[in-house]
Structure formats: C-alpha cells, structure tokens
Design an enzyme around this catalytic site. Structure first.
Site, PDB file in Angstrom:
ATOM      1  N   ASN A  44       0.937  -0.931  -0.261  1.00  0.00           N
ATOM      2  CA  ASN A  44      -0.340   0.074  -0.052  1.00  0.00           C
ATOM      3  C   ASN A  44       0.810   1.222  -0.305  1.00  0.00           C
ATOM      4  OD1 ASN A  44      -1.406   1.985   1.633  1.00  0.00           O
ATOM      5  ND2 ASN A  44      -2.853   0.491   1.168  1.00  0.00           N
ATOM      6  N   HIS A  55      -3.007   0.494  -2.932  1.00  0.00           N
ATOM      7  CA  HIS A  55      -3.749  -0.763  -2.733  1.00  0.00           C
ATOM      8  C   HIS A  55      -2.163  -1.174  -3.107  1.00  0.00           C
ATOM      9  CE1 HIS A  55      -7.654   0.096  -1.029  1.00  0.00           C
ATOM     10  NE2 HIS A  55      -6.955   1.307  -1.206  1.00  0.00           N
ATOM     11  N   GLU A  57      -2.380  -4.364  -2.643  1.00  0.00           N
ATOM     12  CA  GLU A  57      -3.277  -5.637  -4.045  1.00  0.00           C
ATOM     13  C   GLU A  57      -2.845  -5.162  -5.676  1.00  0.00           C
ATOM     14  OE1 GLU A  57      -5.500  -6.949  -0.640  1.00  0.00           O
ATOM     15  OE2 GLU A  57      -4.743  -4.796  -1.696  1.00  0.00           O
ATOM     16  N   SER A  80      -6.831  -8.468   4.391  1.00  0.00           N
ATOM     17  CA  SER A  80      -8.712  -9.457   3.371  1.00  0.00           C
ATOM     18  C   SER A  80      -8.531  -8.195   2.833  1.00  0.00           C
ATOM     19  CB  SER A  80     -10.063  -9.592   4.363  1.00  0.00           C
ATOM     20  OG  SER A  80     -10.437  -9.716   3.637  1.00  0.00           O
ATOM     21  N   CYS A  82     -10.239  -5.282   0.105  1.00  0.00           N
ATOM     22  CA  CYS A  82     -11.268  -4.135  -0.320  1.00  0.00           C
ATOM     23  C   CYS A  82     -11.688  -4.418  -1.440  1.00  0.00           C
ATOM     24  CB  CYS A  82     -10.826  -2.970   0.225  1.00  0.00           C
ATOM     25  SG  CYS A  82     -10.227  -2.110  -1.303  1.00  0.00           S
ATOM     26  N   CYS A  85     -10.152  -4.032  -4.015  1.00  0.00           N
ATOM     27  CA  CYS A  85      -8.783  -5.078  -4.668  1.00  0.00           C
ATOM     28  C   CYS A  85      -9.841  -6.234  -5.435  1.00  0.00           C
ATOM     29  CB  CYS A  85      -8.123  -5.000  -3.332  1.00  0.00           C
ATOM     30  SG  CYS A  85      -7.559  -3.099  -3.542  1.00  0.00           S
ATOM     31  N   ASP A 145      -7.982   5.155   5.238  1.00  0.00           N
ATOM     32  CA  ASP A 145      -7.343   4.382   4.433  1.00  0.00           C
ATOM     33  C   ASP A 145      -8.487   4.157   4.274  1.00  0.00           C
ATOM     34  OD1 ASP A 145      -5.481   2.836   2.892  1.00  0.00           O
ATOM     35  OD2 ASP A 145      -6.538   1.242   3.718  1.00  0.00           O
TER      36      ASP A 145
END
Length: 149
Positions: A44, A55, A57, A80, A82, A85, A145
């Site tokens: 991130n 982010h 990912e 985990s 969002c 993503c 965030d």
C-alpha cells in the site's frame, strides 16, 4: 491449510507490509505468484505516492505487468482485500487468494467465494499484530484508508 510455498509468499507479503509501515504508510503488502515463481510484490503506497488507489494488491498487479493470463496465479495479501481489490481479483480471474488476516478488517471474502475464488485465511499472528499496532498508532490514517474519515 498453508503449504510451504504459501508460507514463503505470505511472509513476503508481510515484509512488504512492514516496509510500508516503516515508510509511514498503511502496512498492507501483497504478492502475486505463479506456482513457486514470484511475479511481483507490492505494498500500500497511498500515503507515499498520494494515490488513493495504490493499495497493496494494486501495486503488486502493476509491477507484475501484462500477463497472458492470471488464471494460474495466487495472490497473497497481508490483509483481507477491500472491494476495489476484490473486484480486480475477479476481473483478472485470479483463482486463489491467501489472506494473512481478516480480524482487523473483514474484507470481501464471501464476494470472492461467490465468484469462484478459493479463499484461504491464515490468521497470521504477525499480520494481525502489525495492523493492530498501526490502527492504535495512526487511527486517523486507518480511517482514511478504509474511507471512514
């Protein structure tokens, strides 16, 4: 249950998360692998780059670049994913996601499963501890965030 490859790549995702924390950003790291081959890792970088969609990912996917297919890859993430993503995971047909933890932020595991993605939650103590420390030390950045500020 995590195999040795999963453990190795989840550790790399955690290492990316730790780098992000050390840089003053949100500690979320990600790795994309094809079997035992690392395609890319990222973290991130919303704070570092001033980019609202940077982010972990997304950073890893950008670094992986164009691939003929993502249908034979696994995405590892320290937290985990969002909805943004998760949608990207579904869009690129990534079939498997290994999540370090979902205690501090319950993402979209059911959404992923409903779209045929195998989801494995590791409940990794290091990932949990790092996010708990971040949330405790920088609650305003965390709220930003997750779009709750």
């Amino acid at each position: 249950m995590l195999n040795e490859t999963d453990k190795k790549f989840l550790q790399l995702a955690f290492d990316e998360a730790r780098r992000g924390f050390d840089e003053g950003g949100c500690p979320i790291g990600s790795v994309i692998a094809r079997g035992n081959e690392l395609l890319a890792s990222g973290r991130n970088q919303r704070v570092q780059k001033g980019d609202p969609i940077a982010h972990g990912e997304m950073d890893a996917l950008r670094k992986a670049g164009r691939q003929k297919t993502y249908r034979d890859t696994t995405l590892y993430t320290s937290l985990s994913p969002c909805m943004m993503c998760s949608g990207t995971i579904v869009q690129f047909c990534i079939p498997r996601v290994v999540i370090g933890e979902n205690k501090t932020f319950g993402g979209n595991e059911e959404f992923l499963r409903q779209h045929g993605v195998e989801v494995i939650i590791a409940d990794d103590p290091s990932c949990i501890a790092l996010m708990e420390m971040f949330i405790r030390e920088k609650p305003e950045l965390w709220a930003e965030d997750i779009a709750e500020s």
